[in-house]
Design an enzyme around this catalytic site. Structure first.
Site, PDB file in Angstrom:
ATOM      1  N   MET A  88     -37.046 -20.554  59.949  1.00  0.00           N
ATOM      2  CA  MET A  88     -37.266 -21.868  59.340  1.00  0.00           C
ATOM      3  C   MET A  88     -38.535 -21.800  58.485  1.00  0.00           C
ATOM      4  O   MET A  88     -39.600 -21.423  58.977  1.00  0.00           O
ATOM      5  CB  MET A  88     -37.423 -22.906  60.456  1.00  0.00           C
ATOM      6  CG  MET A  88     -37.869 -24.261  59.986  1.00  0.00           C
ATOM      7  SD  MET A  88     -36.552 -25.210  59.170  1.00  0.00           S
ATOM      8  CE  MET A  88     -37.432 -26.775  58.969  1.00  0.00           C
ATOM      9  N   HIS A 327     -19.454 -12.831  53.107  1.00  0.00           N
ATOM     10  CA  HIS A 327     -20.123 -13.209  51.868  1.00  0.00           C
ATOM     11  C   HIS A 327     -19.523 -12.464  50.676  1.00  0.00           C
ATOM     12  O   HIS A 327     -18.524 -12.890  50.150  1.00  0.00           O
ATOM     13  CB  HIS A 327     -21.633 -12.983  52.006  1.00  0.00           C
ATOM     14  CG  HIS A 327     -22.431 -13.552  50.883  1.00  0.00           C
ATOM     15  ND1 HIS A 327     -22.495 -14.902  50.638  1.00  0.00           N
ATOM     16  CD2 HIS A 327     -23.190 -12.973  49.929  1.00  0.00           C
ATOM     17  CE1 HIS A 327     -23.249 -15.130  49.569  1.00  0.00           C
ATOM     18  NE2 HIS A 327     -23.688 -13.965  49.116  1.00  0.00           N
TER      19      HIS A 327
HETATM   20 FE1  DHE Z   1     -24.422 -15.015  44.178  1.00  0.00          FE
HETATM   21  C1  DHE Z   1     -21.621 -13.023  43.779  1.00  0.00           C
HETATM   22  C2  DHE Z   1     -22.862 -16.706  46.703  1.00  0.00           C
HETATM   23  C3  DHE Z   1     -27.345 -16.615  44.900  1.00  0.00           C
HETATM   24  C4  DHE Z   1     -25.882 -13.559  41.470  1.00  0.00           C
HETATM   25  N1  DHE Z   1     -22.615 -14.850  45.132  1.00  0.00           N
HETATM   26  C5  DHE Z   1     -21.595 -13.965  44.795  1.00  0.00           C
HETATM   27  C6  DHE Z   1     -20.467 -14.222  45.645  1.00  0.00           C
HETATM   28  C7  DHE Z   1     -20.826 -15.275  46.469  1.00  0.00           C
HETATM   29  C8  DHE Z   1     -22.159 -15.670  46.138  1.00  0.00           C
HETATM   30  C9  DHE Z   1     -19.952 -15.919  47.524  1.00  0.00           C
HETATM   31  C10 DHE Z   1     -19.157 -13.468  45.624  1.00  0.00           C
HETATM   32  C11 DHE Z   1     -18.247 -14.042  44.594  1.00  0.00           C
HETATM   33  C12 DHE Z   1     -16.940 -13.307  44.497  1.00  0.00           C
HETATM   34  O1  DHE Z   1     -16.964 -12.068  44.484  1.00  0.00           O
HETATM   35  O2  DHE Z   1     -15.892 -13.953  44.466  1.00  0.00           O
HETATM   36  N2  DHE Z   1     -25.014 -16.413  45.577  1.00  0.00           N
HETATM   37  C13 DHE Z   1     -24.215 -16.971  46.516  1.00  0.00           C
HETATM   38  C14 DHE Z   1     -24.967 -17.906  47.319  1.00  0.00           C
HETATM   39  O3  DHE Z   1     -24.520 -18.688  48.207  1.00  0.00           O
HETATM   40  C15 DHE Z   1     -26.392 -17.703  46.996  1.00  0.00           C
HETATM   41  C16 DHE Z   1     -26.964 -16.859  48.115  1.00  0.00           C
HETATM   42  C17 DHE Z   1     -27.311 -18.891  46.927  1.00  0.00           C
HETATM   43  C18 DHE Z   1     -26.910 -20.044  46.063  1.00  0.00           C
HETATM   44  O4  DHE Z   1     -27.536 -21.079  46.211  1.00  0.00           O
HETATM   45  O5  DHE Z   1     -26.005 -19.932  45.248  1.00  0.00           O
HETATM   46  C19 DHE Z   1     -26.269 -16.889  45.709  1.00  0.00           C
HETATM   47  N3  DHE Z   1     -26.286 -15.097  43.328  1.00  0.00           N
HETATM   48  C20 DHE Z   1     -27.331 -15.803  43.776  1.00  0.00           C
HETATM   49  C21 DHE Z   1     -28.491 -15.632  42.929  1.00  0.00           C
HETATM   50  O6  DHE Z   1     -29.619 -16.208  43.074  1.00  0.00           O
HETATM   51  C22 DHE Z   1     -28.158 -14.600  41.922  1.00  0.00           C
HETATM   52  C23 DHE Z   1     -28.954 -13.339  42.239  1.00  0.00           C
HETATM   53  C24 DHE Z   1     -28.498 -14.973  40.490  1.00  0.00           C
HETATM   54  C25 DHE Z   1     -27.602 -16.019  39.898  1.00  0.00           C
HETATM   55  O7  DHE Z   1     -27.038 -15.750  38.831  1.00  0.00           O
HETATM   56  O8  DHE Z   1     -27.470 -17.082  40.465  1.00  0.00           O
HETATM   57  C26 DHE Z   1     -26.674 -14.399  42.217  1.00  0.00           C
HETATM   58  N4  DHE Z   1     -23.859 -13.559  42.873  1.00  0.00           N
HETATM   59  C27 DHE Z   1     -24.603 -13.145  41.803  1.00  0.00           C
HETATM   60  C28 DHE Z   1     -23.848 -12.154  41.050  1.00  0.00           C
HETATM   61  C29 DHE Z   1     -22.621 -11.990  41.721  1.00  0.00           C
HETATM   62  C30 DHE Z   1     -22.654 -12.886  42.858  1.00  0.00           C
HETATM   63  C31 DHE Z   1     -24.345 -11.430  39.801  1.00  0.00           C
HETATM   64  C32 DHE Z   1     -21.445 -11.080  41.323  1.00  0.00           C
HETATM   65  C33 DHE Z   1     -21.790  -9.661  41.557  1.00  0.00           C
HETATM   66  C34 DHE Z   1     -20.707  -8.716  41.135  1.00  0.00           C
HETATM   67  O9  DHE Z   1     -21.050  -7.591  40.769  1.00  0.00           O
HETATM   68  O10 DHE Z   1     -19.522  -9.089  41.178  1.00  0.00           O
END
Ligand code: DHE
Length: 547
Positions: A88, A327
């Site tokens: 937390m 995830h």
């Molecule tokens: Fe993501 C993929 C969730 C924060 C960049 N992110 C994903 C996926 C999920 C997810 C469920 C898979 C999708 C799929 O494959 O169908 N991400 C979340 C969150 O819940 C989290 C932790 C916090 C939020 O509040 O959203 C979060 N994600 C981020 C970021 O802060 C990132 C680093 C920068 C941004 O752009 O927001 C980020 N997430 C990414 C990227 C992918 C990703 C670049 C896809 C990667 C790939 O190579 O396919």
């Protein structure tokens, strides 16, 4: 770890809804509607990611009123102020919340949770827009863009994607999308690009138009993260699917127009103790190459759903018991097996997409695996392996993925690599590459978050292979701020890898292109329109699942 806590999902748009105070019971603290609105906003922005919209708990403890009323106002106030070693944050002593805000939050969680609205077919249809009908779209490609080598680049804080040419690095278009836009996926044919924002707005972009633009749009909920399209032979470009965090559900849409066809709730029982969870969020979604199925990963219930889209009127769903909290993940090099992180349990679940069964649960040995789509490598000793890095430590786990050729190594961690440090989000390689790249954007040390570790595949035969450090931020020559390097993505040919240099919204960012053979700087892409670039999706690699 600190990096882990900072990476919990934050709710971004529910706080803007003015929800009414649920019924006040005897002994409840008094709150004005104005204070309640402040509480809602803070709760959905800061707390809901861990504790859940309905406060049933996920990564954070449950905060239902039976519990909060038991411990009482003062305990809650102090807990919010000082935090706990269990994860937390210390909202008060860190200065992130004022005393006044903490007082409001302590009273807010003594009241019953407000339930944000549902988002069913009527609501979706109201937001659905076909901007260019299929009949009015070009019948052939109207531009000279090399679509398969195009990159869709997330411009996170401007709510846009930039379409950048993989050879000339020219920006062909910058297109408005949803709020805090998150990922891009490509239709099987390569023609349509689908982008989803955290506000659950989906944009469908036609890459055949003279200048690619949005042809259809829909909002599928209040909070979402994932989108995918049908890839099985005979079903190419037929359907799209989007998963949402709120409401907890997924929707199958028409692949030409985004017309919503079928919504399914993911509410239900947790896979092991079979207790009811009211808010199981949809995390990653991929499309099977072996069956007409979408693979939908449900976070809180720990279930992997294989959605058969061959007959969506009589929908068949195979529900696989896996692990929590599912995830992100990707395919092995044969594309038969899908590997997904169960990040609360330090595991990777492996699904056989041919038989729609769970193949294995692999303990990665590290803290909080975070593969992105993972990286497939040909290991000099162990054959085909799939890699994931970790949020909580510097390890990279290599998991054997070849049950036929290397049965002794299959679904085991065959080697652990030690990269620069914790806070890694993405690993990357390519079938033609001799390298594995590991980022660490959430590492607290600016030198580590500003660079990338590279392992040579040939060196993996050694017990503790060394890595080379690429000083990506230094190469970008950015004057101000403390940008982080995030997510490598290869071009179609596999001879260049692009990294985002992700700076604050009002400061200069860049994309750094590295020559994969020499590991030397090849180009720096800078443009005032490149605001907060993060994810990059090469059209060919994304649609064919090459990584
Ligand atoms: Fe993501 C993929 C969730 C924060 C960049 N992110 C994903 C996926 C999920 C997810 C469920 C898979 C999708 C799929 O494959 O169908 N991400 C979340 C969150 O819940 C989290 C932790 C916090 C939020 O509040 O959203 C979060 N994600 C981020 C970021 O802060 C990132 C680093 C920068 C941004 O752009 O927001 C980020 N997430 C990414 C990227 C992918 C990703 C670049 C896809 C990667 C790939 O190579 O396919």
């Amino acid at each position: 770890s600190d990096a882990g806590a900072a990476y919990q999902p934050s709710m971004t748009t529910l706080g803007a809804l003015n929800l009414e105070i649920p019924g006040r019971r005897e002994g409840d603290p008094v709150m004005t509607q104005e204070e309640y609105n402040i509480g809602n906003k803070i709760y959905f922005e800061r707390c809901a990611g861990c504790h859940g919209v309905l406060r049933k708990g996920a990564t954070g403890k449950p905060l239902t009123t039976d519990i909060t009323r038991d411990v009482g106002y003062e305990y809650l106030r102090d807990f919010i102020t000082y935090g706990s070693p269990a994860g937390m944050p210390n909202w008060g002593t860190s200065g992130e919340m004022s005393e006044e805000e903490i007082d409001i939050m302590a009273r807010y969680i003594l009241l019953d949770p407000a339930s944000p609205p549902e988002f069913g077919m009527a609501e979706m249809r109201e937001t659905w827009k076909v901007l260019v009908a299929p009949a009015d779209r070009p019948t052939e490609k109207m531009n000279d863009i090399d679509i398969d080598n195009l990159f869709s680049v997330t411009l996170r804080d401007s709510g846009q994607v930039a379409l950048i040419d993989g050879a000339s690095y020219k920006i062909h278009a910058v297109i408005d999308t949803g709020y805090a836009v998150h990922i891009s996926r490509i239709s099987a044919s390569g023609r349509y690009l689908f982008v989803i924002g955290r506000d659950a707005l989906v944009n469908m972009i036609d890459l055949w138009m003279e200048t690619p633009a949005t042809v259809a749009q829909i909002k599928v909920g209040s909070e979402a993260r994932s989108i995918e399209t049908s890839k099985f032979k005979g079903f190419e470009d037929m359907y799209a699917i989007a998963g949402s965090y709120w409401p907890p559900q997924y929707v199958i849409m028409d692949g030409d127009t985004l017309e919503p066809l079928k919504i399914k709730s993911t509410r239900g029982m947790v896979y092991d103790d079979q207790s009811y969870h009211p808010e199981p969020r949809v995390a990653s979604i991929v499309a099977s190459h072996f069956n007409p199925e979408f693979i939908v990963n449900v976070k809180e219930t720990g279930k992997i759903l294989m959605i058969d889209y061959s007959d969506i009127k009589n929908l068949k769903v195979t529900e696989i018991e896996a692990e929590r909290f599912l995830h992100d993940g990707g395919f092995d090099s044969s594309k038969r097996y899908f590997l997904v992180a169960a990040n609360a349990r330090g595991k990777v679940a492996v699904v056989d997409t041919k038989d729609s069964t769970l193949t294995a649960l692999v303990e990665t040995g590290g803290q909080t695996p975070h593969p992105g789509r993972g990286a497939n490598l040909m290991h000099p000793t162990y054959g085909p392996v799939w890699a994931t890095s970790h949020l909580g430590d510097e390890t990279v786990a290599l998991i054997g993925t070849d049950p036929e050729g290397h049965p002794d190594n299959a679904w085991k961690v065959v080697q652990t690599l030690y990269a620069q440090g914790g806070g890694s989000l993405f690993v990357k390689s390519h079938p033609t590459s001799e390298h594995l790249y590991v980022d660490a954007p959430l590492n607290p040390d600016a030198e580590i978050s500003g660079s990338v570790a590279v392992f040579k595949l040939g060196d993996l035969a050694q017990e503790e292979p060394e890595y080379t450090v690429l000083p990506i931020v230094e190469w970008a020559e950015i004057g101000e701020g403390q940008p982080r390097v995030v997510q490598g993505e290869f071009n179609q040919e596999g001879n260049e890898i692009w990294f985002s240099v992700w700076n604050a919204k009002d400061l200069e960012s860049a994309i750094v292109v590295v020559d994969d053979k020499t590991l030397e700087l090849k180009a720096v892409i800078k443009d005032p329109r490149l605001i907060t670039p993060t994810g990059k999706f090469n059209v060919y690699n994304t649609r064919a699942d090459v990584y």
